[in-house]
Design a protein around this motif. Structure first.
Motif, PDB file in Angstrom:
ATOM      1  N   SER A 148       0.821  -1.193   0.000  1.00  0.00           N
ATOM      2  CA  SER A 148       0.000   0.000   0.000  1.00  0.00           C
ATOM      3  C   SER A 148       0.859   1.249   0.000  1.00  0.00           C
ATOM      4  O   SER A 148       0.521   2.251  -0.610  1.00  0.00           O
ATOM      5  N   ALA A 149       1.991   1.183   0.685  1.00  0.00           N
ATOM      6  CA  ALA A 149       2.873   2.344   0.723  1.00  0.00           C
ATOM      7  C   ALA A 149       3.413   2.660  -0.662  1.00  0.00           C
ATOM      8  O   ALA A 149       3.532   3.812  -1.051  1.00  0.00           O
ATOM      9  N   ARG A 150       3.745   1.625  -1.420  1.00  0.00           N
ATOM     10  CA  ARG A 150       4.262   1.873  -2.766  1.00  0.00           C
ATOM     11  C   ARG A 150       3.200   2.557  -3.617  1.00  0.00           C
ATOM     12  O   ARG A 150       3.496   3.441  -4.404  1.00  0.00           O
ATOM     13  N   LEU A 151       1.943   2.109  -3.481  1.00  0.00           N
ATOM     14  CA  LEU A 151       0.870   2.768  -4.210  1.00  0.00           C
ATOM     15  C   LEU A 151       0.790   4.225  -3.802  1.00  0.00           C
ATOM     16  O   LEU A 151       0.614   5.109  -4.608  1.00  0.00           O
ATOM     17  N   ALA A 152       0.984   4.475  -2.485  1.00  0.00           N
ATOM     18  CA  ALA A 152       0.896   5.831  -1.979  1.00  0.00           C
ATOM     19  C   ALA A 152       1.939   6.730  -2.601  1.00  0.00           C
ATOM     20  O   ALA A 152       1.676   7.878  -2.924  1.00  0.00           O
TER      21      ALA A 152
ATOM     22  N   THR B 163     -12.724   6.105  -2.059  1.00  0.00           N
ATOM     23  CA  THR B 163     -11.284   6.175  -1.818  1.00  0.00           C
ATOM     24  C   THR B 163     -10.690   4.833  -1.395  1.00  0.00           C
ATOM     25  O   THR B 163     -11.394   3.941  -0.906  1.00  0.00           O
ATOM     26  N   VAL B 164      -9.382   4.719  -1.599  1.00  0.00           N
ATOM     27  CA  VAL B 164      -8.589   3.597  -1.107  1.00  0.00           C
ATOM     28  C   VAL B 164      -7.554   4.175  -0.157  1.00  0.00           C
ATOM     29  O   VAL B 164      -6.741   5.011  -0.547  1.00  0.00           O
TER      30      VAL B 164
ATOM     31  N   MET C  83       3.817  15.182   0.812  1.00  0.00           N
ATOM     32  CA  MET C  83       3.546  14.715   2.167  1.00  0.00           C
ATOM     33  C   MET C  83       4.298  13.429   2.497  1.00  0.00           C
ATOM     34  O   MET C  83       4.539  12.593   1.622  1.00  0.00           O
ATOM     35  N   ILE C  84       4.621  13.277   3.765  1.00  0.00           N
ATOM     36  CA  ILE C  84       5.238  12.033   4.224  1.00  0.00           C
ATOM     37  C   ILE C  84       4.236  10.887   4.097  1.00  0.00           C
ATOM     38  O   ILE C  84       4.580   9.779   3.674  1.00  0.00           O
ATOM     39  N   TYR C  85       2.990  11.161   4.440  1.00  0.00           N
ATOM     40  CA  TYR C  85       1.924  10.157   4.324  1.00  0.00           C
ATOM     41  C   TYR C  85       0.865  10.675   3.352  1.00  0.00           C
ATOM     42  O   TYR C  85       0.274  11.727   3.572  1.00  0.00           O
ATOM     43  N   SER C  86       0.632   9.926   2.315  1.00  0.00           N
ATOM     44  CA  SER C  86      -0.328  10.344   1.297  1.00  0.00           C
ATOM     45  C   SER C  86      -1.755  10.210   1.809  1.00  0.00           C
ATOM     46  O   SER C  86      -2.076   9.263   2.531  1.00  0.00           O
ATOM     47  N   PRO C  87      -2.648  11.120   1.388  1.00  0.00           N
ATOM     48  CA  PRO C  87      -4.071  10.906   1.667  1.00  0.00           C
ATOM     49  C   PRO C  87      -4.591   9.753   0.826  1.00  0.00           C
ATOM     50  O   PRO C  87      -3.918   9.296  -0.108  1.00  0.00           O
ATOM     51  N   PRO C  88      -5.784   9.255   1.129  1.00  0.00           N
ATOM     52  CA  PRO C  88      -6.359   8.182   0.303  1.00  0.00           C
ATOM     53  C   PRO C  88      -6.461   8.597  -1.154  1.00  0.00           C
ATOM     54  O   PRO C  88      -6.621   9.782  -1.465  1.00  0.00           O
ATOM     55  N   VAL C  89      -6.359   7.627  -2.049  1.00  0.00           N
ATOM     56  CA  VAL C  89      -6.538   7.922  -3.467  1.00  0.00           C
ATOM     57  C   VAL C  89      -7.957   7.564  -3.882  1.00  0.00           C
ATOM     58  O   VAL C  89      -8.584   6.661  -3.327  1.00  0.00           O
ATOM     59  N   LYS C  90      -8.459   8.275  -4.874  1.00  0.00           N
ATOM     60  CA  LYS C  90      -9.821   8.075  -5.358  1.00  0.00           C
ATOM     61  C   LYS C  90      -9.880   6.908  -6.346  1.00  0.00           C
ATOM     62  O   LYS C  90      -8.923   6.635  -7.067  1.00  0.00           O
ATOM     63  N   TRP C  91     -11.024   6.276  -6.385  1.00  0.00           N
ATOM     64  CA  TRP C  91     -11.229   5.212  -7.370  1.00  0.00           C
ATOM     65  C   TRP C  91     -11.062   5.770  -8.787  1.00  0.00           C
ATOM     66  O   TRP C  91     -10.544   5.086  -9.665  1.00  0.00           O
ATOM     67  N   GLY C  92     -11.505   6.992  -9.003  1.00  0.00           N
ATOM     68  CA  GLY C  92     -11.343   7.602 -10.313  1.00  0.00           C
ATOM     69  C   GLY C  92      -9.883   7.755 -10.691  1.00  0.00           C
ATOM     70  O   GLY C  92      -9.515   7.622 -11.866  1.00  0.00           O
ATOM     71  N   TRP C  93      -9.037   8.037  -9.702  1.00  0.00           N
ATOM     72  CA  TRP C  93      -7.590   8.146  -9.945  1.00  0.00           C
ATOM     73  C   TRP C  93      -7.018   6.788 -10.361  1.00  0.00           C
ATOM     74  O   TRP C  93      -6.218   6.703 -11.298  1.00  0.00           O
ATOM     75  N   ILE C  94      -7.425   5.736  -9.665  1.00  0.00           N
ATOM     76  CA  ILE C  94      -6.954   4.393 -10.020  1.00  0.00           C
ATOM     77  C   ILE C  94      -7.366   4.062 -11.455  1.00  0.00           C
ATOM     78  O   ILE C  94      -6.568   3.521 -12.243  1.00  0.00           O
ATOM     79  N   GLY C  95      -8.598   4.428 -11.806  1.00  0.00           N
ATOM     80  CA  GLY C  95      -9.051   4.207 -13.175  1.00  0.00           C
ATOM     81  C   GLY C  95      -8.229   4.982 -14.192  1.00  0.00           C
ATOM     82  O   GLY C  95      -7.955   4.485 -15.290  1.00  0.00           O
ATOM     83  N   SER C  96      -7.816   6.199 -13.833  1.00  0.00           N
ATOM     84  CA  SER C  96      -7.028   7.016 -14.761  1.00  0.00           C
ATOM     85  C   SER C  96      -5.664   6.392 -15.023  1.00  0.00           C
ATOM     86  O   SER C  96      -5.155   6.432 -16.148  1.00  0.00           O
ATOM     87  N   ILE C  97      -5.062   5.806 -13.980  1.00  0.00           N
ATOM     88  CA  ILE C  97      -3.762   5.149 -14.142  1.00  0.00           C
ATOM     89  C   ILE C  97      -3.925   3.891 -14.985  1.00  0.00           C
ATOM     90  O   ILE C  97      -3.134   3.629 -15.910  1.00  0.00           O
TER      91      ILE C  97
END
Length: 368
Positions: free
Chosen positions: A6-10, A228-229, A257-271
């Motif tokens: 999860s950190a790598r995704l962040a 969000t994830v 940021m040192i710690y990322s906020p949650p990512v949106k499902w729409g963002w995952i879809g964009s990637i």
């Protein structure tokens, strides 16, 4: 799923932020100075600041200006162009596109370009760093092609400044975006070469996560893009960068940021869509492409000295595998480089930066 995954995704798949004043809408200076609670919906007026001219940047000696990018799905948007020009006129220029949870802060790297005769430009994309507005959720995007307009605005500025030999560069998600840009534009790309630093060409997951879970979330993201994830509470990569911990660099941790906020499902879809489109359209790339990666991957969540010897965000072997399918591509592993290769410890950093300059000169249209 393991914590470090999860950190790598962040940090990787995931891409700088802004100093905000108050949610009431008052502005002080050119940049915001306080970070809002992103869990709360913005309730104020979405009024764009009336400040579009060049002015002093947060990096001494640089200048920057905002560009009005019109209306987006979440309201008015802007990007920021940052530049440092050569003392003597030069037709060469480099444009840098940052990654996820990032912004342009590498001032000494920009000066290295200028010292070598290249005008240096960077763009803080919409919802990142200098560009983020109070109503914008950090890093949120529903299609990576939204960023094409931000890149176009910076390239247009470079041409107005008399630059005719342009290198387009990108790191991590920025690397994915510039490769996608080159694939989508084909012969109309408008740059002479593309340089990437650990481009996010593949999810750092197993086959099921890459081929089933991520595409499924991305598809559902078209219906519910604001879900969000949550990201892992891991700090190993940030600690490997920050000078106050185990790294060499100083930057604004409200913007990166040192710690990322949650990512949106729409963002995952964009990637996921960008990965698919690079695979489908990659054959259209017409300019020389450099893909640099570390030689090794590092696993973990909390910092250890190993974080200074490899990529703790993406799997370099996966990046190289995808890159090998693209035309006109030079793949260059950097021995023991970290995820952001140009910020690696000195030996790897020197190799990465020298590789970029060598590649540009080897594919230059202008005489020295």
């Amino acid at each position: 799923m393991k914590k470090y995954v999860s950190a790598r995704l962040a940090y990787a798949v995931v891409p700088a932020l802004l100093m905000l004043l108050s949610l009431g809408g008052a502005y002080a200076g050119r940049f915001y100075e306080q970070w809002p609670d992103w869990d709360k919906k913005f309730a104020g007026e979405k009024s764009m600041p009336d400040d579009w001219g060049w002015g002093p940047d947060v990096l001494p000696g640089y200048e920057s200006r905002f560009v009005d990018m019109g209306e987006a799905f979440d309201g008015p948007a802007r990007c920021t162009i940052i530049r440092l020009r050569t003392p003597k006129p030069s037709k060469r220029g480099f444009l840098y596109v940052h990654g996820f949870n990032d912004y342009f802060f590498q001032d000494e790297w920009g000066r290295e370009f200028v010292d070598s005769g290249f005008n240096f430009y960077a763009v803080d994309l919409r919802r990142y760093g200098r560009s983020r507005l109070p109503w914008q959720y950090p890093f949120n995007v529903r299609d990576q092609k939204e960023y094409f307009a931000d890149i176009d605005s910076a390239l247009a500025q470079m041409r107005r400044d008399g630059i005719t030999d342009i290198t387009l560069g990108g790191h991590s998600t920025g690397g994915l975006t510039v490769i996608y840009y080159a694939a989508d534009r084909g012969r109309r790309v408008g740059v002479n070469r593309v340089v990437t630093d650990s481009p996010f060409l593949e999810w750092n997951y197993n086959n099921f996560m890459r081929n089933v879970a991520a595409p499924l979330i991305g598809a559902l993201g078209k219906i519910s893009p604001e879900l969000t994830v949550k990201q892992g509470h891991c700090d190993g990569y940030a600690y490997s960068l920050l000078k106050q911990y185990d790294g060499e660099w100083t930057y604004n941790t409200d913007w990166k940021m040192i710690y990322s906020p949650p990512v949106k499902w729409g963002w995952i879809g964009s990637i996921d869509k960008a990965h698919t489109q690079v695979s489908r359209q990659g054959k259209n790339i017409t300019v020389p492409l450099l893909v640099m990666t570390s030689t090794r991957m590092v696993s973990g969540c909390d910092f250890t000295p190993e974080f200074l010897t490899g990529d703790a965000v993406l799997d370099p072997s996966m990046i190289r595998k995808v890159a090998a399918t693209l035309p006109n591509t030079t793949i260059c592993p950097i021995d023991s480089g970290i995820h952001d290769l140009i910020l690696s410890p000195l030996p790897a950093r020197r190799q990465a930066r020298a590789t970029i300059f060598d590649f540009i000169r080897d594919h230059s249209l202008l005489s020295e």
